[in-house]
Design a protein around this motif. Structure first.
Motif, PDB file in Angstrom:
ATOM      1  N   TYR A  34     -38.740 -85.942  98.040  1.00  0.00           N
ATOM      2  CA  TYR A  34     -38.153 -87.234  97.716  1.00  0.00           C
ATOM      3  C   TYR A  34     -36.638 -87.175  97.956  1.00  0.00           C
ATOM      4  CZ  TYR A  34     -42.416 -88.767  95.259  1.00  0.00           C
ATOM      5  OH  TYR A  34     -43.702 -89.143  94.927  1.00  0.00           O
ATOM      6  N   PRO A  35     -36.036 -88.260  98.456  1.00  0.00           N
ATOM      7  CA  PRO A  35     -34.576 -88.274  98.619  1.00  0.00           C
ATOM      8  C   PRO A  35     -33.883 -88.530  97.291  1.00  0.00           C
ATOM      9  CG  PRO A  35     -35.474 -90.366  99.331  1.00  0.00           C
ATOM     10  CD  PRO A  35     -36.657 -89.488  98.985  1.00  0.00           C
ATOM     11  N   LEU A  82     -25.175 -83.429  98.890  1.00  0.00           N
ATOM     12  CA  LEU A  82     -24.265 -82.442  98.322  1.00  0.00           C
ATOM     13  C   LEU A  82     -23.467 -83.014  97.152  1.00  0.00           C
ATOM     14  CD1 LEU A  82     -23.179 -80.799 101.679  1.00  0.00           C
ATOM     15  CD2 LEU A  82     -24.843 -79.946 100.019  1.00  0.00           C
ATOM     16  N   ASP A  83     -23.387 -84.348  97.057  1.00  0.00           N
ATOM     17  CA  ASP A  83     -22.819 -84.952  95.850  1.00  0.00           C
ATOM     18  C   ASP A  83     -23.673 -84.590  94.636  1.00  0.00           C
ATOM     19  OD1 ASP A  83     -20.992 -86.117  97.555  1.00  0.00           O
ATOM     20  OD2 ASP A  83     -21.870 -88.131  97.440  1.00  0.00           O
ATOM     21  N   TYR A  84     -24.986 -84.603  94.835  1.00  0.00           N
ATOM     22  CA  TYR A  84     -25.916 -84.211  93.768  1.00  0.00           C
ATOM     23  C   TYR A  84     -25.708 -82.751  93.383  1.00  0.00           C
ATOM     24  CZ  TYR A  84     -30.471 -82.664  91.879  1.00  0.00           C
ATOM     25  OH  TYR A  84     -31.459 -82.086  91.134  1.00  0.00           O
ATOM     26  N   VAL A  85     -25.523 -81.898  94.380  1.00  0.00           N
ATOM     27  CA  VAL A  85     -25.316 -80.479  94.121  1.00  0.00           C
ATOM     28  C   VAL A  85     -24.026 -80.261  93.327  1.00  0.00           C
ATOM     29  CG1 VAL A  85     -24.823 -78.267  95.241  1.00  0.00           C
ATOM     30  CG2 VAL A  85     -26.649 -79.727  96.128  1.00  0.00           C
ATOM     31  N   GLU A  86     -22.952 -80.942  93.715  1.00  0.00           N
ATOM     32  CA  GLU A  86     -21.687 -80.807  92.986  1.00  0.00           C
ATOM     33  C   GLU A  86     -21.815 -81.361  91.564  1.00  0.00           C
ATOM     34  OE1 GLU A  86     -18.103 -80.920  96.188  1.00  0.00           O
ATOM     35  OE2 GLU A  86     -19.152 -82.819  95.873  1.00  0.00           O
ATOM     36  N   ALA A  87     -22.514 -82.488  91.423  1.00  0.00           N
ATOM     37  CA  ALA A  87     -22.707 -83.061  90.087  1.00  0.00           C
ATOM     38  C   ALA A  87     -23.523 -82.125  89.203  1.00  0.00           C
ATOM     39  CB  ALA A  87     -23.398 -84.417  90.201  1.00  0.00           C
ATOM     40  N   SER A  88     -24.478 -81.412  89.819  1.00  0.00           N
ATOM     41  CA  SER A  88     -25.274 -80.453  89.066  1.00  0.00           C
ATOM     42  C   SER A  88     -24.392 -79.357  88.489  1.00  0.00           C
ATOM     43  CB  SER A  88     -26.360 -79.850  89.964  1.00  0.00           C
ATOM     44  OG  SER A  88     -27.081 -78.849  89.283  1.00  0.00           O
ATOM     45  N   HIS A  89     -23.476 -78.865  89.292  1.00  0.00           N
ATOM     46  CA  HIS A  89     -22.580 -77.817  88.802  1.00  0.00           C
ATOM     47  C   HIS A  89     -21.742 -78.333  87.639  1.00  0.00           C
ATOM     48  CE1 HIS A  89     -19.132 -75.070  88.649  1.00  0.00           C
ATOM     49  NE2 HIS A  89     -19.935 -74.173  89.173  1.00  0.00           N
ATOM     50  N   LYS A 143     -36.530 -82.414 103.944  1.00  0.00           N
ATOM     51  CA  LYS A 143     -37.191 -81.560 102.957  1.00  0.00           C
ATOM     52  C   LYS A 143     -36.200 -81.051 101.922  1.00  0.00           C
ATOM     53  CE  LYS A 143     -40.831 -80.363 106.168  1.00  0.00           C
ATOM     54  NZ  LYS A 143     -41.697 -79.347 106.790  1.00  0.00           N
ATOM     55  N   VAL A 144     -34.930 -81.432 102.096  1.00  0.00           N
ATOM     56  CA  VAL A 144     -33.867 -81.014 101.183  1.00  0.00           C
ATOM     57  C   VAL A 144     -33.220 -82.263 100.578  1.00  0.00           C
ATOM     58  CG1 VAL A 144     -31.878 -79.463 100.916  1.00  0.00           C
ATOM     59  CG2 VAL A 144     -33.537 -79.035 102.705  1.00  0.00           C
ATOM     60  N   TYR A 145     -34.079 -83.252 100.209  1.00  0.00           N
ATOM     61  CA  TYR A 145     -33.660 -84.398  99.415  1.00  0.00           C
ATOM     62  C   TYR A 145     -32.692 -85.316 100.160  1.00  0.00           C
ATOM     63  CZ  TYR A 145     -35.100 -80.390  96.743  1.00  0.00           C
ATOM     64  OH  TYR A 145     -35.783 -79.276  96.345  1.00  0.00           O
TER      65      TYR A 145
END
Length: 436
Positions: free
Chosen positions: A50-51, A294-301, A242-244
């Motif tokens: 899923y995106p 990558l915004d999601y990845v940064e927000a996760s951190h 496959k990487v959202y």
């Protein structure tokens, strides 16, 4: 057969501040497809995830505001081109490589095809090309064909028929075969077997033999994007859908490999690194939106640590730890339940990490039922709200290499970090009903 299982303890149940805990509710909130609109548990993530919300928003914004030919000297065109450039810059940072190392293409299969075409021009009689029978056909087939067309010898690095794993000793034997080994290709992870392969070790061996190494990361990347430079590989390819993210492929070429290969793009792009292995023009909107995940990845951190990441590579490494810890916790009861049955065979290791020095056992689980047809099992699971598939999944060589019937295929359940304990429990309940 009675089903007895203990409650699953996942990293989501611990404090988000702990070293590897994932706040699952927070993570799921970033995926609109998980907001209750579907009454089903999605277990075909290996075919496409899923995106996340930033991807959807970035793609929509591009079509609304900048859907013109990019790089012209007026506002929307200039902004569109800048967004495309930013995606490439951000992906390079996330993967630990230089900006000129990164390009985009319509899919990993198309990118591999372009690479194979370029490599055919520098291969010839007396050259060896090592491939595996663990690969996804769409990504290994082109290299096999082009190597043979160029007169090179194709050597197959074969899996262990019992475990489905690749042994480095077997690679060493192939590298010692008479002739000059020019290229080694391998998957970071099989889309059937699921175990992370020893890529860094294989890369070192290939380089010592004077060969280039090309790695298909499609089945591994959704579970944690690697530091590609640290792996030491010369090319690394994976699929963004496959990487959202969007339906594009990312193509990393390093260590001067690009300079050795003829241009596959438009003549005027011969000196443009990002376009040399892209035969057609890019999908502007998808390229511009590719970096939004990558915004999601940064927000996760930020959410899990309370701090800003030093850079995208650090944010990605932190996300990878959390994703993989959560996946491992949910994978264990599924593998245990399947392993306890005498009427199914799991293709690949059934104990996460135990057979591969701690490498990640991705939650891609393929199994062969003894007395049920795989197609029927997948259909009946779907009727119970467990969405999965059956077939070969473009990997007939793996199935054949493990002694199974390619015509029957396998049942495959695959999940990622946004999968919940409740969804795994639903899958186990459905499996018990269908297989009993």
């Amino acid at each position: 057969m009675a089903c007895h299982r203990e409650a699953v303890t996942t990293s989501a149940s611990t404090s988000p501040a702990s070293s590897s805990a994932l706040d699952l509710d927070w993570a799921r909130s970033w995926f609109p497809a998980l907001d209750g609109r579907h009454d089903g548990a999605f277990f075909e993530n290996a075919g496409g995830s899923y995106p996340c919300r930033p991807t959807i928003e970035a793609l929509t914004q591009y079509y609304l505001d900048t859907k013109v030919q990019p790089y012209a000297p007026y506002g929307p065109s200039r902004d569109g081109g800048a967004a495309m450039d930013a995606s490439r810059l951000r992906w390079a940072a996330a993967l630990g490589v230089e900006t000129d190392d990164v390009s985009f293409g319509p899919s990993t299969s198309a990118n591999t095809y372009a690479l194979a075409q370029a490599m055919a021009a520098v291969l010839g009689p007396g050259d060896n090309v090592v491939v595996t029978n663990q690969d996804h056909e769409a990504n290994t087939g082109a290299i096999r064909r082009e190597a043979e067309r160029a007169g090179a010898t194709v050597l197959e690095w074969r899996i262990d028929p019992d475990t489905g794993l690749l042994a480095l000793d077997d690679l060493a034997d192939l590298l010692s075969v008479a002739g000059r080994t020019r290229v080694v290709t391998m998957p970071h992870c099989s889309n059937i077997v699921g175990m992370e392969n020893p890529v860094a070790e294989a890369a070192a061996m290939a380089h010592q033999a004077g060969a280039r190494i090309v790695v298909d990361g499609v089945s591994f990347a959704p579970h944690g994007l690697p530091d590609v430079a640290a792996l030491g590989v010369d090319a690394y390819l994976f699929s963004l859908y496959k990487v959202y993210s969007v339906h594009q492929g990312v193509f990393v070429t390093r260590n001067g490999l690009l300079d050795e290969l003829p241009n596959q793009g438009h003549g005027f792009n011969a000196t443009v690194a990002a376009r040399r292995l892209t035969p057609a023009g890019p999908d502007h909107a998808q390229e511009a939106a590719a970096g939004a995940v990558l915004d999601y990845v940064e927000a996760s951190h930020r959410h899990h640590t309370g701090t800003e990441a030093a850079d995208l590579r650090h944010a990605m490494a932190d996300a990878t730890r959390r994703w993989q810890a959560h996946e491992a916790a949910l994978l264990a009861p599924l593998l245990d339940w399947l392993a306890a049955r005498s009427d199914v065979r799991v293709l690949g290791p059934i104990a996460p990490g135990s057979e591969a020095d701690g490498r990640h056992r991705c939650p891609t689980v393929a199994f062969v039922p003894a007395t049920h047809e795989p197609d029927a099992v997948a259909r009946q699971l779907g009727e119970r709200g467990v969405w999965c598939g059956a077939g070969t999944f473009y990997a007939p060589r793996v199935i054949e290499g493990m002694g199974e019937d390619v015509e029957r295929g396998v049942v495959r359940l695959s999940f990622v970090h946004y999968t919940s304990e409740a969804e795994v429990d639903r899958a186990l309940t459905a499996l018990e009903a269908v297989l009993s």
